[in-house]
Design a protein around this motif. Structure first.
Motif, PDB file in Angstrom:
ATOM      1  N   LYS A  90      -0.038   5.138  17.560  1.00  0.00           N
ATOM      2  CA  LYS A  90      -1.161   4.672  18.202  1.00  0.00           C
ATOM      3  C   LYS A  90      -1.917   3.236  17.389  1.00  0.00           C
ATOM      4  O   LYS A  90      -1.810   2.141  18.127  1.00  0.00           O
ATOM      5  CB  LYS A  90      -2.305   5.478  18.422  1.00  0.00           C
ATOM      6  CG  LYS A  90      -3.817   4.872  18.916  1.00  0.00           C
ATOM      7  CD  LYS A  90      -4.920   6.241  18.944  1.00  0.00           C
ATOM      8  CE  LYS A  90      -5.958   5.310  19.760  1.00  0.00           C
ATOM      9  NZ  LYS A  90      -7.340   6.363  19.794  1.00  0.00           N
ATOM     10  N   ASN A  91      -1.812   3.298  16.265  1.00  0.00           N
ATOM     11  CA  ASN A  91      -2.205   1.939  15.262  1.00  0.00           C
ATOM     12  C   ASN A  91      -1.117   0.950  15.543  1.00  0.00           C
ATOM     13  O   ASN A  91      -1.731  -0.121  15.645  1.00  0.00           O
ATOM     14  CB  ASN A  91      -2.492   2.499  14.028  1.00  0.00           C
ATOM     15  CG  ASN A  91      -3.846   3.106  13.820  1.00  0.00           C
ATOM     16  OD1 ASN A  91      -4.465   3.599  14.595  1.00  0.00           O
ATOM     17  ND2 ASN A  91      -4.091   2.988  12.254  1.00  0.00           N
ATOM     18  N   TYR A  92      -0.157   1.436  15.490  1.00  0.00           N
ATOM     19  CA  TYR A  92       1.100   0.171  15.862  1.00  0.00           C
ATOM     20  C   TYR A  92       0.855  -0.376  17.129  1.00  0.00           C
ATOM     21  O   TYR A  92       0.961  -1.521  17.195  1.00  0.00           O
ATOM     22  CB  TYR A  92       2.406   0.908  15.446  1.00  0.00           C
ATOM     23  CG  TYR A  92       3.530   0.043  15.342  1.00  0.00           C
ATOM     24  CD1 TYR A  92       3.735  -0.576  13.975  1.00  0.00           C
ATOM     25  CD2 TYR A  92       4.465  -0.428  16.343  1.00  0.00           C
ATOM     26  CE1 TYR A  92       4.859  -1.769  13.843  1.00  0.00           C
ATOM     27  CE2 TYR A  92       5.245  -1.407  16.263  1.00  0.00           C
ATOM     28  CZ  TYR A  92       5.543  -2.019  14.975  1.00  0.00           C
ATOM     29  OH  TYR A  92       6.502  -3.041  14.852  1.00  0.00           O
ATOM     30  N   LYS A  93       0.768   0.424  18.200  1.00  0.00           N
ATOM     31  CA  LYS A  93       0.857   0.030  19.289  1.00  0.00           C
ATOM     32  C   LYS A  93      -0.661  -1.115  19.816  1.00  0.00           C
ATOM     33  O   LYS A  93      -0.422  -1.962  20.403  1.00  0.00           O
ATOM     34  CB  LYS A  93       0.666   1.082  20.335  1.00  0.00           C
ATOM     35  CG  LYS A  93       2.095   1.777  20.558  1.00  0.00           C
ATOM     36  CD  LYS A  93       1.827   3.034  21.521  1.00  0.00           C
ATOM     37  CE  LYS A  93       1.345   2.898  22.715  1.00  0.00           C
ATOM     38  NZ  LYS A  93       1.453   4.162  23.592  1.00  0.00           N
ATOM     39  N   ASN A  94      -1.603  -0.605  18.849  1.00  0.00           N
ATOM     40  CA  ASN A  94      -2.868  -1.242  19.017  1.00  0.00           C
ATOM     41  C   ASN A  94      -2.815  -2.430  17.978  1.00  0.00           C
ATOM     42  O   ASN A  94      -4.066  -2.836  17.765  1.00  0.00           O
ATOM     43  CB  ASN A  94      -4.172  -0.671  18.958  1.00  0.00           C
ATOM     44  CG  ASN A  94      -3.990   0.457  20.437  1.00  0.00           C
ATOM     45  OD1 ASN A  94      -3.939  -0.152  21.452  1.00  0.00           O
ATOM     46  ND2 ASN A  94      -4.389   1.872  20.013  1.00  0.00           N
ATOM     47  N   MET A 118       0.781  -1.107  -0.138  1.00  0.00           N
ATOM     48  CA  MET A 118      -0.062   0.078   0.032  1.00  0.00           C
ATOM     49  C   MET A 118       0.885   1.283  -0.105  1.00  0.00           C
ATOM     50  O   MET A 118       0.401   2.185  -0.740  1.00  0.00           O
ATOM     51  CB  MET A 118      -0.837  -0.042   1.171  1.00  0.00           C
ATOM     52  CG  MET A 118      -1.998   0.985   1.262  1.00  0.00           C
ATOM     53  SD  MET A 118      -3.024   0.801   0.001  1.00  0.00           S
ATOM     54  CE  MET A 118      -4.140   1.985   0.659  1.00  0.00           C
ATOM     55  N   LEU A 119       1.982   1.301   0.608  1.00  0.00           N
ATOM     56  CA  LEU A 119       2.733   2.467   0.678  1.00  0.00           C
ATOM     57  C   LEU A 119       3.515   2.610  -0.480  1.00  0.00           C
ATOM     58  O   LEU A 119       3.444   4.187  -0.789  1.00  0.00           O
ATOM     59  CB  LEU A 119       3.606   2.312   1.965  1.00  0.00           C
ATOM     60  CG  LEU A 119       4.834   3.485   2.429  1.00  0.00           C
ATOM     61  CD1 LEU A 119       4.073   4.684   2.559  1.00  0.00           C
ATOM     62  CD2 LEU A 119       5.600   3.011   3.477  1.00  0.00           C
ATOM     63  N   GLU A 120       4.024   1.642  -1.017  1.00  0.00           N
ATOM     64  CA  GLU A 120       4.882   2.032  -2.108  1.00  0.00           C
ATOM     65  C   GLU A 120       3.938   2.625  -3.436  1.00  0.00           C
ATOM     66  O   GLU A 120       4.231   3.293  -4.200  1.00  0.00           O
ATOM     67  CB  GLU A 120       5.230   0.622  -2.745  1.00  0.00           C
ATOM     68  CG  GLU A 120       4.418  -0.306  -3.551  1.00  0.00           C
ATOM     69  CD  GLU A 120       5.270  -1.466  -3.911  1.00  0.00           C
ATOM     70  OE1 GLU A 120       5.547  -1.435  -5.146  1.00  0.00           O
ATOM     71  OE2 GLU A 120       5.527  -2.472  -3.043  1.00  0.00           O
ATOM     72  N   TRP A 121       2.472   2.265  -3.585  1.00  0.00           N
ATOM     73  CA  TRP A 121       1.598   2.973  -4.453  1.00  0.00           C
ATOM     74  C   TRP A 121       1.051   4.111  -3.967  1.00  0.00           C
ATOM     75  O   TRP A 121       0.572   4.976  -4.874  1.00  0.00           O
ATOM     76  CB  TRP A 121       0.231   1.766  -4.688  1.00  0.00           C
ATOM     77  CG  TRP A 121       0.986   0.503  -4.963  1.00  0.00           C
ATOM     78  CD1 TRP A 121       1.802   0.101  -6.074  1.00  0.00           C
ATOM     79  CD2 TRP A 121       0.187  -0.761  -4.722  1.00  0.00           C
ATOM     80  NE1 TRP A 121       1.663  -1.406  -6.166  1.00  0.00           N
ATOM     81  CE2 TRP A 121       0.799  -1.742  -5.456  1.00  0.00           C
ATOM     82  CE3 TRP A 121      -0.850  -1.256  -3.598  1.00  0.00           C
ATOM     83  CZ2 TRP A 121       0.440  -2.838  -5.189  1.00  0.00           C
ATOM     84  CZ3 TRP A 121      -1.220  -2.324  -3.527  1.00  0.00           C
ATOM     85  CH2 TRP A 121      -0.674  -3.184  -4.012  1.00  0.00           C
ATOM     86  N   ASN A 171      -4.228  -1.388  11.204  1.00  0.00           N
ATOM     87  CA  ASN A 171      -3.678  -1.168  10.196  1.00  0.00           C
ATOM     88  C   ASN A 171      -3.235   0.109   9.886  1.00  0.00           C
ATOM     89  O   ASN A 171      -3.794   1.125  10.494  1.00  0.00           O
ATOM     90  CB  ASN A 171      -4.720  -1.430   8.895  1.00  0.00           C
ATOM     91  CG  ASN A 171      -4.249  -1.480   7.781  1.00  0.00           C
ATOM     92  OD1 ASN A 171      -3.308  -0.893   7.209  1.00  0.00           O
ATOM     93  ND2 ASN A 171      -4.936  -2.093   6.720  1.00  0.00           N
ATOM     94  N   LEU A 172      -1.801   0.330   9.205  1.00  0.00           N
ATOM     95  CA  LEU A 172      -1.187   1.453   9.118  1.00  0.00           C
ATOM     96  C   LEU A 172      -1.502   2.081   7.776  1.00  0.00           C
ATOM     97  O   LEU A 172      -1.322   3.411   7.528  1.00  0.00           O
ATOM     98  CB  LEU A 172       0.419   1.251   9.188  1.00  0.00           C
ATOM     99  CG  LEU A 172       0.983   0.848  10.458  1.00  0.00           C
ATOM    100  CD1 LEU A 172       2.415   0.800  10.486  1.00  0.00           C
ATOM    101  CD2 LEU A 172       0.536   1.968  11.528  1.00  0.00           C
TER     102      LEU A 172
END
Length: 107
Positions: A71-75, A1-4, A78-79
């Motif tokens: 916050k998303n990473y800790k929980n 997703m990030l690369e696109w 999805n990033l």
């Protein structure tokens, strides 16, 4: 997703206008940087990406975490929703073509 999501046309770098990303390494240089305590402390992951006119130049990629992505990473969420659009945050991509470095600022 990030690369696109990488929008080099709007990066502000004329030489990168036709760049594209052919991939981003899933593992950072230092796998310990993926530990939640290290993400909270450093607020970044350093990995590599294949970028350029042909998508094959290897760049060091620094992914910086903002409040939402941390916050998303800790929980363990999805990033993808933390990837800004150009209209939300025009300067979320910092590119150094000469030294082959790219820095991304997530929300």
């Amino acid at each position: 997703m990030l690369e696109w999501s990488l929008d080099f046309e709007n990066s502000g770098y004329k030489e990168a206008e036709y760049f594209w990303c052919d991939g981003i390494s899933h593992l950072p240089e230092n796998t310990n940087s993926l530990l939640c305590k290290n993400i909270e402390k450093d607020r970044e992951i350093i990995t590599k990406a294949w970028i350029g006119n042909d998508g094959q130049d290897i760049y060091e990629m620094k992914i910086k975490f903002g409040k939402k992505s941390l916050k998303n990473y800790k929980n363990q969420k999805n990033l993808a929703e933390c990837i800004p659009t150009h209209s939300e945050k025009p300067n979320w991509i910092i590119l150094d073509v000469k030294n082959k470095l790219i820095e991304l600022q997530l929300k």
